[in-house]
Design a protein around this motif. Structure first.
Motif, PDB file in Angstrom:
ATOM      1  N   ARG A 159       0.884  -1.171   0.000  1.00 14.57           N
ATOM      2  CA  ARG A 159       0.000   0.000   0.000  1.00 14.57           C
ATOM      3  C   ARG A 159       0.913   1.210   0.000  1.00 14.57           C
ATOM      4  O   ARG A 159       1.279   1.712   1.059  1.00 14.57           O
ATOM      5  CB  ARG A 159      -0.936  -0.046   1.212  1.00 14.57           C
ATOM      6  CG  ARG A 159      -1.846  -1.273   1.135  1.00 14.57           C
ATOM      7  CD  ARG A 159      -2.652  -1.497   2.391  1.00 14.57           C
ATOM      8  NE  ARG A 159      -3.341  -2.785   2.305  1.00 14.57           N
ATOM      9  CZ  ARG A 159      -3.789  -3.465   3.335  1.00 14.57           C
ATOM     10  NH1 ARG A 159      -3.650  -2.991   4.555  1.00 14.57           N
ATOM     11  NH2 ARG A 159      -4.396  -4.629   3.168  1.00 14.57           N
ATOM     12  N   TRP A 160       1.336   1.565  -1.199  1.00 13.22           N
ATOM     13  CA  TRP A 160       2.389   2.573  -1.358  1.00 13.22           C
ATOM     14  C   TRP A 160       1.756   3.819  -1.970  1.00 13.22           C
ATOM     15  O   TRP A 160       1.822   4.050  -3.175  1.00 13.22           O
ATOM     16  CB  TRP A 160       3.499   2.012  -2.256  1.00 13.22           C
ATOM     17  CG  TRP A 160       4.849   2.492  -1.842  1.00 13.22           C
ATOM     18  CD1 TRP A 160       5.542   3.532  -2.392  1.00 13.22           C
ATOM     19  CD2 TRP A 160       5.672   1.980  -0.776  1.00 13.22           C
ATOM     20  NE1 TRP A 160       6.734   3.696  -1.727  1.00 13.22           N
ATOM     21  CE2 TRP A 160       6.840   2.753  -0.733  1.00 13.22           C
ATOM     22  CE3 TRP A 160       5.517   0.947   0.151  1.00 13.22           C
ATOM     23  CZ2 TRP A 160       7.858   2.536   0.194  1.00 13.22           C
ATOM     24  CZ3 TRP A 160       6.536   0.732   1.072  1.00 13.22           C
ATOM     25  CH2 TRP A 160       7.691   1.520   1.084  1.00 13.22           C
ATOM     26  N   GLY A 161       1.086   4.587  -1.089  1.00 14.74           N
ATOM     27  CA  GLY A 161       0.319   5.736  -1.567  1.00 14.74           C
ATOM     28  C   GLY A 161       1.149   6.762  -2.323  1.00 14.74           C
ATOM     29  O   GLY A 161       2.241   7.125  -1.888  1.00 14.74           O
ATOM     30  N   HIS A 162       0.657   7.164  -3.480  1.00 15.98           N
ATOM     31  CA  HIS A 162       1.267   8.272  -4.238  1.00 15.98           C
ATOM     32  C   HIS A 162       0.146   9.181  -4.691  1.00 15.98           C
ATOM     33  O   HIS A 162      -0.835   8.719  -5.302  1.00 15.98           O
ATOM     34  CB  HIS A 162       2.002   7.751  -5.484  1.00 15.98           C
ATOM     35  CG  HIS A 162       3.389   7.261  -5.201  1.00 15.98           C
ATOM     36  ND1 HIS A 162       4.358   8.046  -4.612  1.00 15.98           N
ATOM     37  CD2 HIS A 162       3.973   6.065  -5.449  1.00 15.98           C
ATOM     38  CE1 HIS A 162       5.476   7.351  -4.505  1.00 15.98           C
ATOM     39  NE2 HIS A 162       5.274   6.140  -4.989  1.00 15.98           N
ATOM     40  N   GLY A 163       0.293  10.477  -4.440  1.00 21.62           N
ATOM     41  CA  GLY A 163      -0.709  11.443  -4.893  1.00 21.62           C
ATOM     42  C   GLY A 163      -0.477  11.820  -6.350  1.00 21.62           C
ATOM     43  O   GLY A 163       0.492  11.370  -6.978  1.00 21.62           O
TER      44      GLY A 163
END
Ligand SMILES: NC(=O)c1ccc[n+]([C@@H]2O[C@H](COP(=O)([O-])OP(=O)(O)OC[C@H]3O[C@@H](n4cnc5c(N)ncnc54)[C@H](O)[C@@H]3O)[C@@H](O)[C@H]2O)c1
Length: 370
Positions: A159-163
């Motif tokens: 779960r490697w959040g990137h905006g």
């Protein structure tokens, strides 16, 4: 022994981690050149890495850099869609390669680069950072030796959040042709690790992809199940659609007589290793890591690229394969392409693929399927 000459092609985000590693290993490696099509990127990188511009030549053309410097190691840190052409040129020029993940953007290209490495006798170390985390290699060997009994299944979530600021920072990000989505970019090296830890090979993939919140061409969420050649199953979740302040990658291998769970949550290593009586073995493995590989090996968790370069220099010196070798690069792309193909054709896919499949074959997938 002379220091090994390294050149880095591509001076963006990940290149800074390469320079940090090369500096740390300065008794064995020297950075001879930086290459980038941008005039400013190499200078910025040298400045932020606190390196003098006198020591390092700068080129805009990778072929000229390879031909002039004749490096021992070419580090390829350009957008993923360019990996194949540079890898091919470097191998044919007699260089070893530190190739960032994914190896290339198609199963056929990856197979070609893997075969070329065998034919030229030049080595490839993949940027599969998770293989270089402390304890991982010890655990893999113990799982393979049957310490935990039969492997039933494995799970990962990345779960490697990137905006959108990340995706908007370069035109290649999130495109089918040059990057792929959360599975291809952020999850491929986690799939490599899970398969490596489980000690078996994927023979079938079933998958679904989704676009939830990021406005990109490719998926920001993917889920897949792999059937392995020993009958075990692996489940995979990869996403960038979570908060960009919250990065997690967790791996669990479940066995008849124990469970191995490890990963990173918000930059902090997590560990939960238990035997069949639910007794925690964490300290046992930490002490074993220190006694077999030294206390400093624990620090590889801070910059795993140091572990990649140290292992690669040793692999070249001793004519052995690096920990994350060319086969790991090809196999992980093949599995990923099986996952993409399964989503596209809405059926399970046998692995390894017998025909080439490219990330670009997913063009317009969401327009057509949703
Ligand atoms: N192993 C890891 O942990 C990890 C982490 C991040 C990125 N990566 C991989 O590294 C690669 C680069 O990612 P990034 O985030 O650093 O990208 P980036 O966009 O920040 O940097 C890429 C650089 O390559 C340069 N470039 C483009 N075309 C070129 C060419 N023909 N010749 C020379 N330079 C060229 C660009 O100008 C840019 O400076 C990708 O394949 C990515 O998947 C790996």
């Amino acid at each position: 022994m002379d220091k090994r000459k390294v050149i880095i092609i591509g001076c963006g985000r990940v290149a800074a981690k390469h320079i940090k590693a090369i500096k740390k290993l300065d008794s064995r490696l020297t950075l001879s050149a930086l290459v980038d099509v941008s005039d400013t990127a190499p200078k910025k990188l040298l400045e932020s890495s606190k390196m003098s511009a006198d020591q390092v030549k700068i080129f805009s053309d990778y072929k000229e850099a390879i031909d002039t410097i004749k490096p021992d190691i070419v580090a390829v840190t350009v957008p993923s869609g360019l990996h194949c052409q540079i890898a091919e040129y470097a191998l044919n020029s007699g260089c070893n390669l530190l190739l960032e993940k994914p190896m290339t953007m198609s199963s056929g290209e990856s197979r070609k680069i893997y075969e070329l490495s065998k034919a030229t006798g030049k080595k490839i170390a993949m940027g599969h950072i998770y293989r270089y985390f402390p304890l991982v290699d010890l655990l893999r060997k113990d799982i393979a030796a049957g310490r935990f009994g039969k492997v039933t299944h494995g799970t990962i979530y990345v779960r490697w959040g990137h905006g959108m600021d990340y995706y908007d920072s370069a035109a290649w990000r999130g495109t089918w042709r040059s990057d792929g989505g959360a599975m291809m970019n952020q999850t491929i090296h986690a799939i490599d690790l899970l398969v490596w830890l489980m000690g078996s090979k994927p023979v079938e993939a079933k998958a679904m992809l989704a676009q939830r919140v990021r406005k990109i061409e490719a998926e920001d969420l993917g889920m897949a199940i792999l059937r392995m050649d020993d009958g075990s199953l692996a489940s995979i979740e990869g996403t960038t659609a979570t908060s960009d302040k919250d990065h997690c990658a967790m791996f669990t291998v479940l066995c008849e007589n124990g469970t191995v769970s490890l990963g990173l949550k918000r930059g902090i290593p997590k560990l939960d290793i238990r035997d069949g009586n639910n007794k925690k073995l964490n300290m046992h493995y930490v002490m074993k890591q220190i006694s077999t590989k030294g206390f400093s090996s624990l620090l590889n968790a801070l910059n795993p690229h140091t572990g990649i370069y140290a292992d690669f220099a040793d692999a070249i010196d001793n004519d052995r394969q690096p920990l994350a070798d060319a086969l790991s690069g090809y196999s992980s792309v093949d599995t990923l392409m099986g996952i993409y193909k399964s989503a596209k054709e809405d059926r399970s896919i046998s692995l390894p693929l017998t025909e080439d499949f490219a990330s670009e074959d997913m063009n317009n997938y969401f327009e057509k399927s949703c």
